[in-house]
Design a protein around this motif. Structure first.
Motif, mmCIF file in Angstrom:
data_model
loop_
_atom_site.group_PDB
_atom_site.id
_atom_site.type_symbol
_atom_site.label_atom_id
_atom_site.label_comp_id
_atom_site.label_asym_id
_atom_site.label_seq_id
_atom_site.Cartn_x
_atom_site.Cartn_y
_atom_site.Cartn_z
ATOM 1 N N THR A 100 -33.961 -54.943 54.719
ATOM 2 C CA THR A 100 -34.121 -53.868 53.740
ATOM 3 C C THR A 100 -33.194 -52.702 54.019
ATOM 4 O O THR A 100 -32.620 -52.121 53.100
ATOM 5 N N TRP A 101 -33.025 -52.365 55.280
ATOM 6 C CA TRP A 101 -32.434 -51.068 55.612
ATOM 7 C C TRP A 101 -31.111 -51.104 56.347
ATOM 8 O O TRP A 101 -30.393 -50.102 56.337
ATOM 9 N N THR A 103 -27.615 -51.585 56.558
ATOM 10 C CA THR A 103 -26.473 -51.883 55.710
ATOM 11 C C THR A 103 -25.363 -52.449 56.582
ATOM 12 O O THR A 103 -25.391 -52.344 57.806
ATOM 13 N N LYS A 104 -24.389 -53.041 55.925
ATOM 14 C CA LYS A 104 -23.235 -53.559 56.635
ATOM 15 C C LYS A 104 -22.609 -52.455 57.491
ATOM 16 O O LYS A 104 -22.242 -52.665 58.635
ATOM 17 N N LYS B 9 -27.761 -57.994 61.455
ATOM 18 C CA LYS B 9 -28.722 -56.957 61.073
ATOM 19 C C LYS B 9 -29.931 -56.966 61.999
ATOM 20 O O LYS B 9 -30.377 -55.929 62.489
ATOM 21 N N LYS B 83 -36.792 -44.883 55.672
ATOM 22 C CA LYS B 83 -36.305 -45.968 56.545
ATOM 23 C C LYS B 83 -37.054 -45.984 57.875
ATOM 24 O O LYS B 83 -37.412 -47.036 58.389
#
Lengths: 110, 110
Positions: A100-101, A103-104, B9, B83
């Motif tokens: 969800t959080w 980012t790349k 991620k 977040k």
């Protein structure tokens, strides 16, 4: 105050799980026992030396067991214990949060 | 193979959360904005220098924001972003696991 001033169990858990590759190794083993090469193939950026070290740490912490099958050639497999398998929900929650959080850009910055 | 070979991620998330005190700091902030001294009082073993460093990391990762209220004396509070708050489920799962499995001996060994 509801908050417990210091929770060494929680902190120890995060120190163990927060080590590089540990979360990925446990996740890879959630689908069943694996050999060394199975895991190293799944995490190509991790060195074999690092994987051997992580296996030792996880075995010492009681999260996995090492099975040696006296065949020719000898077969060695690594399997999560109940303690290790019980991390599935926590790892899934971290994965959901990351999807969800993270980012790349955030991943590359680290 | 169902397993994704490498999930940067997931790995980044655990590297961030796995740093010493980070999980405890986030948990302390889940109950609402706090001042520096509120958090340092909750985690007595952590130095102020370490807390300042962690606050910077968490701010840089977008997990918390720093509010400066121009009062006399100036009041500074730290608050989780969405977040950051969204980590509650993951942290609760780790806590549940730690309560179940981390024995006193395991904590002391680390």
């Amino acid at each position: 105050m509801e908050y417990e001033p210091l929770c060494p169990k929680f902190e120890s858990a995060f120190e163990l799980l927060g080590k590089r590759w540990t979360g990925l190794i446990i996740r890879a083993l959630l689908s069943g026992p694996k050999r060394f090469k199975d895991i190293s193939g799944m995490i190509p950026n991790m060195s074999d030396r690092m994987l051997a070290e992580r296996f030792k740490e996880l075995e010492s912490a009681g999260l996995l067991v090492r099975h040696v099958y006296p065949e020719t050639p000898v077969r060695i497999e690594y399997e999560l214990t109940q303690k290790g398998r019980d991390l599935e929900a926590a790892l899934n929650e971290v994965q959901r949060w990351a999807d969800t959080w993270m980012t790349k850009a955030a991943v590359q910055r680290d």
